[in-house]
Write an enzyme that holds these catalytic residues in place. Structure first.
Site, PDB file in Angstrom:
ATOM      1  N   GLU A 155       0.831  -1.211   0.000  1.00 36.58           N
ATOM      2  CA  GLU A 155       0.000   0.000   0.000  1.00 36.58           C
ATOM      3  C   GLU A 155       0.864   1.260   0.000  1.00 36.58           C
ATOM      4  O   GLU A 155       0.524   2.246  -0.651  1.00 36.58           O
ATOM      5  CB  GLU A 155      -0.956  -0.007   1.190  1.00 36.58           C
ATOM      6  CG  GLU A 155      -2.049  -1.062   1.114  1.00 36.58           C
ATOM      7  CD  GLU A 155      -3.005  -0.861  -0.060  1.00 36.58           C
ATOM      8  OE1 GLU A 155      -2.995   0.231  -0.671  1.00 36.58           O
ATOM      9  OE2 GLU A 155      -3.756  -1.798  -0.369  1.00 36.58           O
ATOM     10  N   TYR A 213      -7.023   6.055   3.905  1.00 35.91           N
ATOM     11  CA  TYR A 213      -7.047   4.969   2.916  1.00 35.91           C
ATOM     12  C   TYR A 213      -6.194   3.786   3.363  1.00 35.91           C
ATOM     13  O   TYR A 213      -6.675   2.649   3.430  1.00 35.91           O
ATOM     14  CB  TYR A 213      -6.562   5.456   1.542  1.00 35.91           C
ATOM     15  CG  TYR A 213      -6.321   4.269   0.631  1.00 35.91           C
ATOM     16  CD1 TYR A 213      -7.387   3.632   0.014  1.00 35.91           C
ATOM     17  CD2 TYR A 213      -5.039   3.743   0.461  1.00 35.91           C
ATOM     18  CE1 TYR A 213      -7.181   2.495  -0.762  1.00 35.91           C
ATOM     19  CE2 TYR A 213      -4.826   2.613  -0.310  1.00 35.91           C
ATOM     20  CZ  TYR A 213      -5.904   1.999  -0.922  1.00 35.91           C
ATOM     21  OH  TYR A 213      -5.702   0.871  -1.667  1.00 35.91           O
ATOM     22  N   ASP A 270     -10.226   4.726  -2.863  1.00 36.65           N
ATOM     23  CA  ASP A 270      -9.104   5.337  -3.571  1.00 36.65           C
ATOM     24  C   ASP A 270      -9.645   6.145  -4.745  1.00 36.65           C
ATOM     25  O   ASP A 270     -10.866   6.298  -4.908  1.00 36.65           O
ATOM     26  CB  ASP A 270      -8.088   4.280  -4.018  1.00 36.65           C
ATOM     27  CG  ASP A 270      -8.575   3.425  -5.175  1.00 36.65           C
ATOM     28  OD1 ASP A 270      -9.789   3.462  -5.503  1.00 36.65           O
ATOM     29  OD2 ASP A 270      -7.750   2.700  -5.773  1.00 36.65           O
ATOM     30  N   CYS A 320     -13.810   1.497 -15.747  1.00 32.81           N
ATOM     31  CA  CYS A 320     -14.363   2.847 -15.580  1.00 32.81           C
ATOM     32  C   CYS A 320     -13.214   3.845 -15.422  1.00 32.81           C
ATOM     33  O   CYS A 320     -13.112   4.567 -14.432  1.00 32.81           O
ATOM     34  CB  CYS A 320     -15.289   2.875 -14.364  1.00 32.81           C
ATOM     35  SG  CYS A 320     -16.314   4.345 -14.250  1.00 32.81           S
ATOM     36  N   CYS A 346     -17.469   1.337 -21.260  1.00 25.76           N
ATOM     37  CA  CYS A 346     -18.829   1.064 -20.797  1.00 25.76           C
ATOM     38  C   CYS A 346     -19.388  -0.235 -21.380  1.00 25.76           C
ATOM     39  O   CYS A 346     -20.230  -0.883 -20.751  1.00 25.76           O
ATOM     40  CB  CYS A 346     -19.744   2.239 -21.156  1.00 25.76           C
ATOM     41  SG  CYS A 346     -19.256   3.795 -20.362  1.00 25.76           S
ATOM     42  N   CYS A 392     -18.505  -2.975 -18.941  1.00 26.21           N
ATOM     43  CA  CYS A 392     -18.764  -2.686 -17.532  1.00 26.21           C
ATOM     44  C   CYS A 392     -19.859  -3.580 -16.960  1.00 26.21           C
ATOM     45  O   CYS A 392     -20.962  -3.645 -17.523  1.00 26.21           O
ATOM     46  CB  CYS A 392     -19.154  -1.219 -17.366  1.00 26.21           C
ATOM     47  SG  CYS A 392     -19.448  -0.759 -15.642  1.00 26.21           S
ATOM     48  N   CYS A 443     -25.773   2.214 -14.008  1.00 27.33           N
ATOM     49  CA  CYS A 443     -24.984   3.443 -13.941  1.00 27.33           C
ATOM     50  C   CYS A 443     -25.833   4.687 -14.178  1.00 27.33           C
ATOM     51  O   CYS A 443     -26.432   4.857 -15.251  1.00 27.33           O
ATOM     52  CB  CYS A 443     -23.858   3.378 -14.974  1.00 27.33           C
ATOM     53  SG  CYS A 443     -22.820   4.857 -14.997  1.00 27.33           S
TER      54      CYS A 443
END
Length: 287
Positions: free
Chosen positions: A35, A118, A136, A190, A197, A200, A206
């Site tokens: 991280e 985070y 994030d 995305c 799309c 997706c 959406c």
């Protein structure tokens, strides 16, 4: 589970990338290190550095036992080397306060150097299976589009955690998958400029797509200045020289790195102030 979480989790389970930190045997310490490295650095650059780091320092105590300059040297070209100093400090704190075991509690994690909202939640969720919202840049963009019908997310704010909490499945295991799935969806499908799309898994859910893809007209996160010619570039040149040197780097050697003397002096002063360089009688060295 709500339809959006079901769709994201089903998609993630069938398409997730095989990344080191997603493997069952990966340690909490490895998750924490990953991280730190993944902050503002692409996955493909992180993986080889992460593997080398964990081979050399497989536990927090191993890293805490060496001088901080060794961490900075091993950070190499990952960028933003203050992260290496913070990670070294966090390793010392984990060793001293928690018996060398990375804590699972968000409050304990956020008390460590270099860790914010985070990273603390990411470690608690992905290393220990705790149920927390993890947000994030990619997650924020997916929520902005799918839930709020906006083309992009506003600058980060505390409300982002509330937005994700509202979508999070109640089951701990499903919540963990959903956190990872939303990040993956934003990273691979995305995306910011040319969202896919057609691929997706939540296209039918959406709000942005349903509204006809309106342009974003809200506040924006400031764009980072270009790297070429910036103080960041000059700092990087000095750091590269310090990492490569077997002894102290003299003022004369540093003077050869950049033609703008004022900018060079400013960059060096900043590195000294940040603790990334130390002045000695014979020149400059890593901490």
């Amino acid at each position: 589970m709500p339809p959006l979480a079901t769709a994201v989790n089903d998609w993630f389970r069938s398409t997730a990338r095989d990344l080191p930190w997603r493997r069952p045997e990966f340690t909490a310490w490895g998750t924490l290190v990953s991280e730190f490295m993944l902050q503002q650095t692409p996955v493909n650059r992180v993986i080889p550095h992460l593997e080398a780091w964990l081979e050399r320092w497989p536990t927090p105590a191993d890293l805490a036992a060496v001088p901080p300059g060794e961490a900075v040297r091993a950070w190499a070209t990952l960028g933003y080397p203050r992260r290496a100093l913070w990670l070294h400090q966090a390793a010392q704190q984990i060793t001293e306060r928690h018996g060398g075991i990375v804590p699972a509690d968000v409050a304990d994690l956020i008390a460590l150097s270099g860790i914010g909202d985070y990273t603390s939640r990411a470690v608690a969720v992905f290393a220990y299976g705790e149920r927390h919202p993890v947000v994030d840049t990619n997650t924020r963009r997916v929520i902005a589009r799918a839930v709020h019908g906006r083309a992009d997310a506003a600058p980060p704010a505390k409300r982002d955690l509330a937005d994700m909490e509202a979508l999070l499945p109640t089951d701990d295991a499903e919540a963990r998958v959903f956190n990872a799935g939303m990040m993956e969806l934003g990273a691979l499908v995305c995306v910011a400029r040319t969202p896919r799309c057609d691929a997706c898994p939540i296209a039918d859910l959406c709000a942005w797509r349903a509204a006809g893809y309106p342009e974003y007209d809200g506040p924006r996160t400031p764009v980072q200045k270009k790297f070429a010619g910036s103080d960041r570039q000059v700092r990087g040149l000095i750091m590269r020289e310090l990492r490569a040197a077997h002894g102290a780097v003299t003022d004369a050697e540093i003077a050869t790195l950049w033609t703008d003397e004022v900018q060079l002096a400013r960059a060096l002063t900043g590195l000294l102030a940040d603790g990334l360089a130390v002045s000695t009688a014979s020149g400059y060295v890593l901490p």
